[in-house]
Design a protein around this motif. Structure first.
Motif, PDB file in Angstrom:
ATOM      1  N   ALA A 100       0.844  -1.198   0.000  1.00 18.40           N
ATOM      2  CA  ALA A 100       0.000   0.000   0.000  1.00 18.40           C
ATOM      3  C   ALA A 100       0.880   1.248   0.000  1.00 18.40           C
ATOM      4  O   ALA A 100       2.006   1.231   0.512  1.00 18.40           O
ATOM      5  N   PHE A 101       0.351   2.331  -0.570  1.00 24.05           N
ATOM      6  CA  PHE A 101       1.094   3.593  -0.650  1.00 24.05           C
ATOM      7  C   PHE A 101       0.216   4.703  -0.107  1.00 24.05           C
ATOM      8  O   PHE A 101      -0.871   4.959  -0.634  1.00 24.05           O
ATOM      9  N   LEU A 102       0.692   5.362   0.956  1.00 24.55           N
ATOM     10  CA  LEU A 102      -0.020   6.487   1.557  1.00 24.55           C
ATOM     11  C   LEU A 102       0.719   7.771   1.216  1.00 24.55           C
ATOM     12  O   LEU A 102       1.914   7.907   1.504  1.00 24.55           O
ATOM     13  N   GLY A 103       0.018   8.717   0.583  1.00 28.28           N
ATOM     14  CA  GLY A 103       0.615   9.988   0.228  1.00 28.28           C
ATOM     15  C   GLY A 103       0.857  10.864   1.445  1.00 28.28           C
ATOM     16  O   GLY A 103       0.527  10.512   2.586  1.00 28.28           O
ATOM     17  N   THR A 104       1.414  12.033   1.198  1.00 27.08           N
ATOM     18  CA  THR A 104       1.784  12.945   2.277  1.00 27.08           C
ATOM     19  C   THR A 104       0.577  13.333   3.126  1.00 27.08           C
ATOM     20  O   THR A 104      -0.500  13.630   2.607  1.00 27.08           O
ATOM     21  N   ALA A 105       0.763  13.305   4.448  1.00 27.98           N
ATOM     22  CA  ALA A 105      -0.206  13.826   5.420  1.00 27.98           C
ATOM     23  C   ALA A 105      -1.541  13.097   5.395  1.00 27.98           C
ATOM     24  O   ALA A 105      -2.590  13.689   5.641  1.00 27.98           O
ATOM     25  N   GLY A 163      -6.173  -1.572   2.399  1.00 30.34           N
ATOM     26  CA  GLY A 163      -5.968  -2.866   1.760  1.00 30.34           C
ATOM     27  C   GLY A 163      -4.657  -2.956   1.006  1.00 30.34           C
ATOM     28  O   GLY A 163      -4.034  -1.950   0.638  1.00 30.34           O
ATOM     29  N   ALA A 164      -4.246  -4.181   0.740  1.00 33.92           N
ATOM     30  CA  ALA A 164      -3.006  -4.432   0.005  1.00 33.92           C
ATOM     31  C   ALA A 164      -3.046  -3.749  -1.354  1.00 33.92           C
ATOM     32  O   ALA A 164      -4.047  -3.815  -2.075  1.00 33.92           O
ATOM     33  N   GLY A 165      -1.956  -3.066  -1.695  1.00 31.80           N
ATOM     34  CA  GLY A 165      -1.843  -2.435  -2.997  1.00 31.80           C
ATOM     35  C   GLY A 165      -2.667  -1.184  -3.191  1.00 31.80           C
ATOM     36  O   GLY A 165      -2.677  -0.612  -4.289  1.00 31.80           O
ATOM     37  N   ALA A 166      -3.343  -0.714  -2.160  1.00 32.12           N
ATOM     38  CA  ALA A 166      -4.150   0.503  -2.286  1.00 32.12           C
ATOM     39  C   ALA A 166      -3.262   1.738  -2.306  1.00 32.12           C
ATOM     40  O   ALA A 166      -2.143   1.737  -1.783  1.00 32.12           O
ATOM     41  N   LEU A 167      -3.765   2.806  -2.923  1.00 28.80           N
ATOM     42  CA  LEU A 167      -3.094   4.105  -2.924  1.00 28.80           C
ATOM     43  C   LEU A 167      -4.037   5.123  -2.301  1.00 28.80           C
ATOM     44  O   LEU A 167      -5.175   5.275  -2.757  1.00 28.80           O
ATOM     45  N   VAL A 168      -3.567   5.802  -1.256  1.00 26.61           N
ATOM     46  CA  VAL A 168      -4.360   6.836  -0.592  1.00 26.61           C
ATOM     47  C   VAL A 168      -3.690   8.177  -0.861  1.00 26.61           C
ATOM     48  O   VAL A 168      -2.519   8.380  -0.537  1.00 26.61           O
ATOM     49  N   GLY A 169      -4.439   9.101  -1.475  1.00 33.17           N
ATOM     50  CA  GLY A 169      -3.875  10.363  -1.919  1.00 33.17           C
ATOM     51  C   GLY A 169      -3.498  11.296  -0.786  1.00 33.17           C
ATOM     52  O   GLY A 169      -4.022  11.211   0.338  1.00 33.17           O
ATOM     53  N   ALA A 170      -2.599  12.217  -1.096  1.00 31.31           N
ATOM     54  CA  ALA A 170      -2.078  13.159  -0.109  1.00 31.31           C
ATOM     55  C   ALA A 170      -3.200  13.945   0.557  1.00 31.31           C
ATOM     56  O   ALA A 170      -4.156  14.381  -0.096  1.00 31.31           O
ATOM     57  N   GLY A 171      -3.082  14.122   1.865  1.00 29.15           N
ATOM     58  CA  GLY A 171      -4.027  14.917   2.625  1.00 29.15           C
ATOM     59  C   GLY A 171      -5.342  14.234   2.941  1.00 29.15           C
ATOM     60  O   GLY A 171      -6.226  14.846   3.550  1.00 29.15           O
ATOM     61  N   SER A 172      -5.483  12.982   2.570  1.00 26.30           N
ATOM     62  CA  SER A 172      -6.750  12.283   2.793  1.00 26.30           C
ATOM     63  C   SER A 172      -6.959  11.962   4.270  1.00 26.30           C
ATOM     64  O   SER A 172      -6.007  11.753   5.023  1.00 26.30           O
ATOM     65  N   VAL A 173      -8.231  11.912   4.657  1.00 23.58           N
ATOM     66  CA  VAL A 173      -8.622  11.479   5.998  1.00 23.58           C
ATOM     67  C   VAL A 173      -9.470  10.224   5.830  1.00 23.58           C
ATOM     68  O   VAL A 173     -10.564  10.271   5.260  1.00 23.58           O
ATOM     69  N   VAL A 174      -8.934   9.105   6.299  1.00 22.96           N
ATOM     70  CA  VAL A 174      -9.566   7.807   6.075  1.00 22.96           C
ATOM     71  C   VAL A 174     -10.474   7.483   7.262  1.00 22.96           C
ATOM     72  O   VAL A 174      -9.997   7.257   8.377  1.00 22.96           O
ATOM     73  N   LEU A 175     -11.790   7.453   6.994  1.00 19.92           N
ATOM     74  CA  LEU A 175     -12.785   7.188   8.029  1.00 19.92           C
ATOM     75  C   LEU A 175     -13.396   5.803   7.906  1.00 19.92           C
ATOM     76  O   LEU A 175     -14.155   5.384   8.785  1.00 19.92           O
ATOM     77  N   SER A 196      -7.801   5.906  -3.453  1.00 18.00           N
ATOM     78  CA  SER A 196      -8.743   6.580  -2.565  1.00 18.00           C
ATOM     79  C   SER A 196      -8.157   7.923  -2.167  1.00 18.00           C
ATOM     80  O   SER A 196      -6.958   8.028  -1.892  1.00 18.00           O
ATOM     81  N   PHE A 197      -9.001   8.965  -2.142  1.00 18.72           N
ATOM     82  CA  PHE A 197      -8.502  10.268  -1.711  1.00 18.72           C
ATOM     83  C   PHE A 197      -9.661  11.153  -1.294  1.00 18.72           C
ATOM     84  O   PHE A 197     -10.828  10.882  -1.602  1.00 18.72           O
ATOM     85  N   GLY A 198      -9.313  12.230  -0.576  1.00 21.06           N
ATOM     86  CA  GLY A 198     -10.301  13.210  -0.151  1.00 21.06           C
ATOM     87  C   GLY A 198     -10.475  13.240   1.353  1.00 21.06           C
ATOM     88  O   GLY A 198      -9.897  12.464   2.104  1.00 21.06           O
ATOM     89  N   ASN A 199     -11.304  14.191   1.806  1.00 16.98           N
ATOM     90  CA  ASN A 199     -11.633  14.342   3.223  1.00 16.98           C
ATOM     91  C   ASN A 199     -13.145  14.513   3.357  1.00 16.98           C
ATOM     92  O   ASN A 199     -13.663  15.591   3.110  1.00 16.98           O
ATOM     93  N   PRO A 200     -13.852  13.414   3.702  1.00 16.38           N
ATOM     94  CA  PRO A 200     -13.324  12.071   3.979  1.00 16.38           C
ATOM     95  C   PRO A 200     -12.906  11.358   2.695  1.00 16.38           C
ATOM     96  O   PRO A 200     -13.401  11.667   1.613  1.00 16.38           O
ATOM     97  N   SER A 201     -12.002  10.402   2.842  1.00 13.49           N
ATOM     98  CA  SER A 201     -11.478   9.686   1.689  1.00 13.49           C
ATOM     99  C   SER A 201     -12.553   8.809   1.052  1.00 13.49           C
ATOM    100  O   SER A 201     -13.327   8.150   1.746  1.00 13.49           O
ATOM    101  N   LYS A 202     -12.586   8.822  -0.282  1.00 14.72           N
ATOM    102  CA  LYS A 202     -13.500   7.973  -1.044  1.00 14.72           C
ATOM    103  C   LYS A 202     -12.705   7.204  -2.089  1.00 14.72           C
ATOM    104  O   LYS A 202     -11.688   7.689  -2.592  1.00 14.72           O
ATOM    105  N   SER A 203     -13.184   6.013  -2.431  1.00 13.78           N
ATOM    106  CA  SER A 203     -12.495   5.162  -3.397  1.00 13.78           C
ATOM    107  C   SER A 203     -12.978   5.466  -4.803  1.00 13.78           C
ATOM    108  O   SER A 203     -14.174   5.673  -5.037  1.00 13.78           O
TER     109      SER A 203
END
Length: 213
Positions: free
Chosen positions: A164-169, A179-191, A200-207
């Protein structure tokens, strides 16, 4: 004495050199007297240490201690497996300014940059990268080849899947799973949990569908 071989001479590789130079306790503990690079690109120049050859041609010597500085989880795994098949030995590098609590278990190849806080009862897999200013809460599990970019905040009992790769902040609230292999964009808040392999990205994060690797 031993030498550090930084695998990959891109931006993160240059950062690793700086973090090594500012970690005298690590260098003394590992008995390091030199730092070099290996990289498969042609005509690598402007590096703070010599590039001694390509990854493909590299033959480990008995006093080499390797650090993989390849940011992409998938590319990092491919390169690491090639070098380990030649009996290359990857070390854990924890910057002198990282703070590590109790009952933290980590495997080979871990890279922890400055000002990271890793609390207690944490399991970290092989070749995980944790960039500067991240905070890892209690009972977190981070699987092999995952990447946390700078200033991520994993609260209690979060699980991060393999590669998995989590962007900045990125912030992940307690008990959620990336999940395995997921990418979460910078600044996202995962709820909520992020499924394997998605972006997945955003606040709140969406896929938003499967990640392109």
């Amino acid at each position: 004495m031993s030498r550090i071989v930084i695998v990959g001479a891109g931006g993160f590789g240059r950062e690793i050199f700086a973090w090594l130079r500012s970690s005298p306790k690590f260098l003394e503990r590992e008995k390091i007297d030199s730092i070099v690079y290996i990289d498969d690109r042609d005509h690598v120049s402007g590096l703070p240490a010599p590039c001694i050859g390509t990854i493909e041609e590299y033959v480990p010597s008995g006093n080499d201690k390797l650090i993989c500085a390849i940011g992409s989880p998938e590319a990092r795994q491919q390169v690491v497996e090639k070098i380990e098949a030649r009996s290359g030995v990857f070390v854990q590098f924890l910057h002198d300014l990282a703070l590590v609590g109790i009952n933290v278990v980590a495997d080979a190849g871990l890279v922890v940059c400055p000002n990271v806080v890793i609390s207690s009862d944490i399991r970290i897999g092989r070749h995980v990268h944790i960039n500067s200013n991240c905070t890892i809460g209690h009972d977190v599990v981070i699987s092999d080849f995952a990447t946390l970019s700078s200033s991520c905040n994993l609260t209690g009992a979060v699980e991060v899947g393999e590669s998995a790769f989590l962007g900045t902040a990125v912030t992940v609230i307690p008990g959620k799973t990336i999940g395995a292999g997921a990418l979460v964009g910078a600044g996202s808040v995962v709820l909520r949990d992020v499924p394997p392999g998605v972006t997945s990205f955003g606040n709140p994060s969406k896929s938003y569908g499967l990640r392109n690797v």
